[in-house]
Design a protein around this motif. Structure first.
Motif, PDB file in Angstrom:
ATOM      1  N   GLY A 104      33.051 -19.458  30.419  1.00  0.00           N
ATOM      2  CA  GLY A 104      33.210 -19.585  31.943  1.00  0.00           C
ATOM      3  C   GLY A 104      31.898 -20.407  32.051  1.00  0.00           C
ATOM      4  O   GLY A 104      31.434 -20.265  33.229  1.00  0.00           O
ATOM      5  N   GLY A 105      31.166 -20.767  31.127  1.00  0.00           N
ATOM      6  CA  GLY A 105      29.716 -21.468  31.358  1.00  0.00           C
ATOM      7  C   GLY A 105      29.729 -22.831  31.453  1.00  0.00           C
ATOM      8  O   GLY A 105      30.888 -23.360  31.295  1.00  0.00           O
ATOM      9  N   ILE A 106      28.417 -23.569  31.591  1.00  0.00           N
ATOM     10  CA  ILE A 106      28.319 -24.989  31.714  1.00  0.00           C
ATOM     11  C   ILE A 106      27.498 -25.462  30.639  1.00  0.00           C
ATOM     12  O   ILE A 106      26.530 -24.860  30.577  1.00  0.00           O
ATOM     13  CB  ILE A 106      28.227 -25.452  33.090  1.00  0.00           C
ATOM     14  N   TRP A 131      28.844 -25.425  41.120  1.00  0.00           N
ATOM     15  CA  TRP A 131      29.008 -24.532  39.770  1.00  0.00           C
ATOM     16  C   TRP A 131      28.978 -23.119  40.503  1.00  0.00           C
ATOM     17  O   TRP A 131      29.969 -22.306  39.932  1.00  0.00           O
ATOM     18  CB  TRP A 131      27.998 -24.665  38.735  1.00  0.00           C
ATOM     19  N   LYS A 132      28.037 -22.686  41.219  1.00  0.00           N
ATOM     20  CA  LYS A 132      28.341 -21.451  42.114  1.00  0.00           C
ATOM     21  C   LYS A 132      29.538 -21.149  42.783  1.00  0.00           C
ATOM     22  O   LYS A 132      30.181 -20.207  42.929  1.00  0.00           O
ATOM     23  CB  LYS A 132      27.134 -21.400  42.974  1.00  0.00           C
ATOM     24  N   MET A 133      29.859 -22.424  43.393  1.00  0.00           N
ATOM     25  CA  MET A 133      31.212 -22.312  44.267  1.00  0.00           C
ATOM     26  C   MET A 133      32.317 -22.115  43.276  1.00  0.00           C
ATOM     27  O   MET A 133      33.308 -21.605  43.824  1.00  0.00           O
ATOM     28  CB  MET A 133      31.261 -23.574  45.077  1.00  0.00           C
ATOM     29  N   LYS A 134      32.347 -22.587  42.167  1.00  0.00           N
ATOM     30  CA  LYS A 134      33.486 -22.751  41.251  1.00  0.00           C
ATOM     31  C   LYS A 134      33.554 -21.264  40.337  1.00  0.00           C
ATOM     32  O   LYS A 134      34.249 -21.308  39.679  1.00  0.00           O
ATOM     33  CB  LYS A 134      33.560 -24.008  40.284  1.00  0.00           C
ATOM     34  N   GLY A 135      32.554 -20.387  40.657  1.00  0.00           N
ATOM     35  CA  GLY A 135      32.283 -19.305  39.828  1.00  0.00           C
ATOM     36  C   GLY A 135      31.986 -19.492  38.494  1.00  0.00           C
ATOM     37  O   GLY A 135      32.237 -18.577  37.719  1.00  0.00           O
ATOM     38  N   LYS A 136      31.131 -20.415  37.985  1.00  0.00           N
ATOM     39  CA  LYS A 136      30.568 -20.535  36.638  1.00  0.00           C
ATOM     40  C   LYS A 136      29.507 -19.527  36.727  1.00  0.00           C
ATOM     41  O   LYS A 136      29.073 -18.722  37.243  1.00  0.00           O
ATOM     42  CB  LYS A 136      30.053 -21.726  36.607  1.00  0.00           C
ATOM     43  N   LYS A 137      29.380 -19.410  35.093  1.00  0.00           N
ATOM     44  CA  LYS A 137      28.428 -18.238  34.721  1.00  0.00           C
ATOM     45  C   LYS A 137      26.996 -18.721  34.344  1.00  0.00           C
ATOM     46  O   LYS A 137      26.199 -18.962  35.270  1.00  0.00           O
ATOM     47  CB  LYS A 137      29.213 -17.189  33.874  1.00  0.00           C
ATOM     48  N   GLY A 138      26.972 -18.771  32.927  1.00  0.00           N
ATOM     49  CA  GLY A 138      25.608 -19.222  32.175  1.00  0.00           C
ATOM     50  C   GLY A 138      25.645 -20.822  32.293  1.00  0.00           C
ATOM     51  O   GLY A 138      26.767 -21.679  31.746  1.00  0.00           O
ATOM     52  N   ILE A 139      24.480 -21.350  32.436  1.00  0.00           N
ATOM     53  CA  ILE A 139      24.256 -22.876  32.633  1.00  0.00           C
ATOM     54  C   ILE A 139      23.283 -22.914  31.330  1.00  0.00           C
ATOM     55  O   ILE A 139      22.094 -22.368  31.097  1.00  0.00           O
ATOM     56  CB  ILE A 139      23.682 -23.382  33.875  1.00  0.00           C
ATOM     57  N   THR A 172      18.141 -22.027  30.225  1.00  0.00           N
ATOM     58  CA  THR A 172      19.215 -21.228  30.697  1.00  0.00           C
ATOM     59  C   THR A 172      19.237 -20.823  32.274  1.00  0.00           C
ATOM     60  O   THR A 172      18.096 -20.497  32.650  1.00  0.00           O
ATOM     61  CB  THR A 172      19.730 -20.087  29.862  1.00  0.00           C
ATOM     62  N   TYR A 173      20.450 -20.795  32.668  1.00  0.00           N
ATOM     63  CA  TYR A 173      20.481 -20.139  34.123  1.00  0.00           C
ATOM     64  C   TYR A 173      21.678 -19.431  34.359  1.00  0.00           C
ATOM     65  O   TYR A 173      22.789 -19.844  34.032  1.00  0.00           O
ATOM     66  CB  TYR A 173      20.638 -21.440  35.137  1.00  0.00           C
ATOM     67  N   TRP A 174      21.473 -18.101  34.868  1.00  0.00           N
ATOM     68  CA  TRP A 174      22.541 -17.238  34.944  1.00  0.00           C
ATOM     69  C   TRP A 174      22.900 -17.242  36.360  1.00  0.00           C
ATOM     70  O   TRP A 174      22.355 -16.701  37.205  1.00  0.00           O
ATOM     71  CB  TRP A 174      22.314 -15.793  34.282  1.00  0.00           C
ATOM     72  N   ILE A 175      24.118 -17.436  36.682  1.00  0.00           N
ATOM     73  CA  ILE A 175      24.531 -17.589  38.103  1.00  0.00           C
ATOM     74  C   ILE A 175      24.988 -16.258  38.596  1.00  0.00           C
ATOM     75  O   ILE A 175      24.669 -15.713  39.718  1.00  0.00           O
ATOM     76  CB  ILE A 175      25.839 -18.670  38.363  1.00  0.00           C
ATOM     77  N   GLU A 177      25.414 -12.060  40.064  1.00  0.00           N
ATOM     78  CA  GLU A 177      24.564 -10.999  40.020  1.00  0.00           C
ATOM     79  C   GLU A 177      24.521 -10.132  38.892  1.00  0.00           C
ATOM     80  O   GLU A 177      25.782  -9.969  38.193  1.00  0.00           O
ATOM     81  CB  GLU A 177      25.148 -10.312  41.352  1.00  0.00           C
ATOM     82  N   GLY A 178      23.442  -9.509  38.844  1.00  0.00           N
ATOM     83  CA  GLY A 178      23.464  -8.678  37.684  1.00  0.00           C
ATOM     84  C   GLY A 178      22.709  -9.116  36.431  1.00  0.00           C
ATOM     85  O   GLY A 178      22.445 -10.307  36.543  1.00  0.00           O
ATOM     86  N   PRO A 179      22.628  -8.550  35.292  1.00  0.00           N
ATOM     87  CA  PRO A 179      21.939  -8.733  34.058  1.00  0.00           C
ATOM     88  C   PRO A 179      22.502 -10.092  33.480  1.00  0.00           C
ATOM     89  O   PRO A 179      23.742 -10.279  33.522  1.00  0.00           O
ATOM     90  CB  PRO A 179      21.894  -7.522  33.217  1.00  0.00           C
ATOM     91  N   CYS A 180      21.658 -10.646  32.997  1.00  0.00           N
ATOM     92  CA  CYS A 180      22.010 -11.842  32.070  1.00  0.00           C
ATOM     93  C   CYS A 180      22.995 -11.578  30.816  1.00  0.00           C
ATOM     94  O   CYS A 180      22.453 -10.855  30.007  1.00  0.00           O
ATOM     95  CB  CYS A 180      21.013 -13.232  31.917  1.00  0.00           C
ATOM     96  N   LEU A 181      24.016 -12.272  30.491  1.00  0.00           N
ATOM     97  CA  LEU A 181      24.711 -12.014  29.690  1.00  0.00           C
ATOM     98  C   LEU A 181      25.049 -13.203  28.229  1.00  0.00           C
ATOM     99  O   LEU A 181      25.444 -13.078  27.353  1.00  0.00           O
ATOM    100  CB  LEU A 181      26.273 -11.556  29.813  1.00  0.00           C
ATOM    101  N   LEU A 182      23.761 -14.012  28.485  1.00  0.00           N
ATOM    102  CA  LEU A 182      24.045 -15.068  27.578  1.00  0.00           C
ATOM    103  C   LEU A 182      23.323 -14.563  26.304  1.00  0.00           C
ATOM    104  O   LEU A 182      22.261 -13.765  26.490  1.00  0.00           O
ATOM    105  CB  LEU A 182      23.042 -16.332  28.176  1.00  0.00           C
ATOM    106  N   PRO A 183      23.641 -15.028  25.119  1.00  0.00           N
ATOM    107  CA  PRO A 183      23.178 -14.645  24.004  1.00  0.00           C
ATOM    108  C   PRO A 183      21.360 -14.955  24.073  1.00  0.00           C
ATOM    109  O   PRO A 183      21.111 -15.922  24.502  1.00  0.00           O
ATOM    110  CB  PRO A 183      23.976 -15.247  22.960  1.00  0.00           C
TER     111      PRO A 183
END
Length: 361
Positions: A104-106, A131-139, A172-175, A177-183
């Motif tokens: 679900g990222g970009i 991407w925020k409007m579309k509910g994307k996660k990590g960029i 990276t950019y984490w969209i 709320e809450g902690p970033c879950l990107l590796p």
């Protein structure tokens, strides 16, 4: 209203002759130049920008106004200057070229980044909003070395450094709320050491040109780091070949060490591999190695470097036990998993009773 297409062309003036030529890349329906200045074989080309507007509507050119001036790109070399201006309609939807990952990222296409900083800043903000409007996660934003001026703009927009290589920096950019879950970035470096022993019970050893003061004059096993996308077993064979000129065959991983907080705070995995020599003539790498030779095993073991270090002594004890078939190391087996469909190296030793007697070296 039919869509209006704007085609930005560069008017290039050289030796009194003018002509137009399409310029590279595209953002929001616009083509824009990768560089506003060119160098020809006979001198400097002065590039000026001109807008050529094509419309499929009868409403004419008025349909493209008003447009936003994103900024000028200019340079001055050898007394000549050039300028390129970029216009984008406020209504036009601008998103950086990208693809979605499986989580679900970009992933932004690094080959299609605007070279102009003003254009990049504008389109980046538009992209993030979309991407925020579309509910994307990590960029994921990979910025090539040649576009390094875009990095501070991305950081100002909220991107974080992830890692860097010689040719790029990854941000990276984490969209959500809450902690970033990107590796996180890679946490380990991987090294190998080759235990090579010949039919005369002699160990292949080296003295390094550049080493810690405590290791000066000591003879050690050939060691080095694994390359990117390199197997442990092939890395060990390569390192021995590079340092000593000796060709070998991989037998087993005898043991490995796991240590932490080493170079730049990274952890370290170090694999001791038993190798079988298939050549005998030594030819050292003179840039890294001071000397290399075949040393009797007993003489190698009696060195203070081995005897005074619990870890080194244990490694050699394991190697000797392997020579006596009292210990089985980990052999490499190629397997394919349905998890990713790729071939991988799985290292293991005894799995069946008939395999218990390890073959000799």
């Amino acid at each position: 209203m039919d869509k209006v297409l704007m085609d930005l062309r560069a008017e290039v003036v050289f030796l009194g002759r003018a002509y137009t030529k399409p310029v590279m890349n595209r953002i929001c329906g616009l083509r824009f130049p990768r560089q506003s200045c060119c160098h020809g074989d006979r001198g400097f080309l002065e590039a000026k920008s001109s807008n050529s507007i094509a419309t499929t509507s009868s409403e004419g050119i008025d349909s493209v106004a008003p447009r936003m001036l994103l900024g000028n790109a200019s340079s001055n070399t050898n007394g000549s200057s050039s300028t390129a201006r970029f216009w984008i309609s406020p209504e036009e939807h601008c998103v950086l070229e990208s693809c979605e990952d499986e989580y679900g990222g970009i992933i932004i296409n690094p080959e299609k980044l605007p070279w102009n900083t003003n254009a990049f800043a504008y389109v980046l903000q538009e992209s993030l909003s979309s991407w925020k409007m579309k509910g994307k996660k990590g960029i994921w934003l990979k910025v090539p070395l040649g576009c390094s001026e875009l990095v501070p703009i991305a950081v100002k927009a909220g991107f974080k450094y992830h890692h860097a290589e010689q040719a790029y920096v990854m941000l990276t950019y984490w969209i959500p709320e809450g902690p970033c879950l990107l590796p996180a970035n890679a946490s380990h470096q991987v090294g190998v050491g080759g235990f090579v022993i010949n039919e005369n019970n002699e160990v292949l050893v080296v003295q390094e040109k550049y080493c810690a003061s405590t290791s000066v004059g000591a003879w050690k096993l050939p060691t080095g780091f694994i390359h990117e996308s390199e197997e442990i077993f092939s890395g060990a064979v390569r390192e021995v070949k590079e340092e000593t000129g000796i060709d070998t065959e991989f037998v087993e991983v005898i043991s490995f060490r796991h240590a932490h907080h080493l170079a730049f705070g990274k952890s370290d995995l170090f694999f001791i591999c038993m190798l079988r020599p298939i050549s005998n003539e030594i030819k050292i790498d003179e840039q890294e190695i001071e000397a290399a030779k075949w040393m009797p095993l007993n003489e190698f073991v009696e060195q203070p470097l081995i005897q005074d270090d619990n870890m080194f002594r244990k490694i050699i004890d394991i190697c000797i036990a392997r020579l006596g078939k009292r210990y089985c190391g980990l052999a490499a087996h190629q397997v394919i998993s349905k998890f990713d469909g790729r071939s991988s190296s799985l290292y293991y030793n005894v799995v069946e009773p008939q395999d218990f007697n390890c073959q000799g070296v």
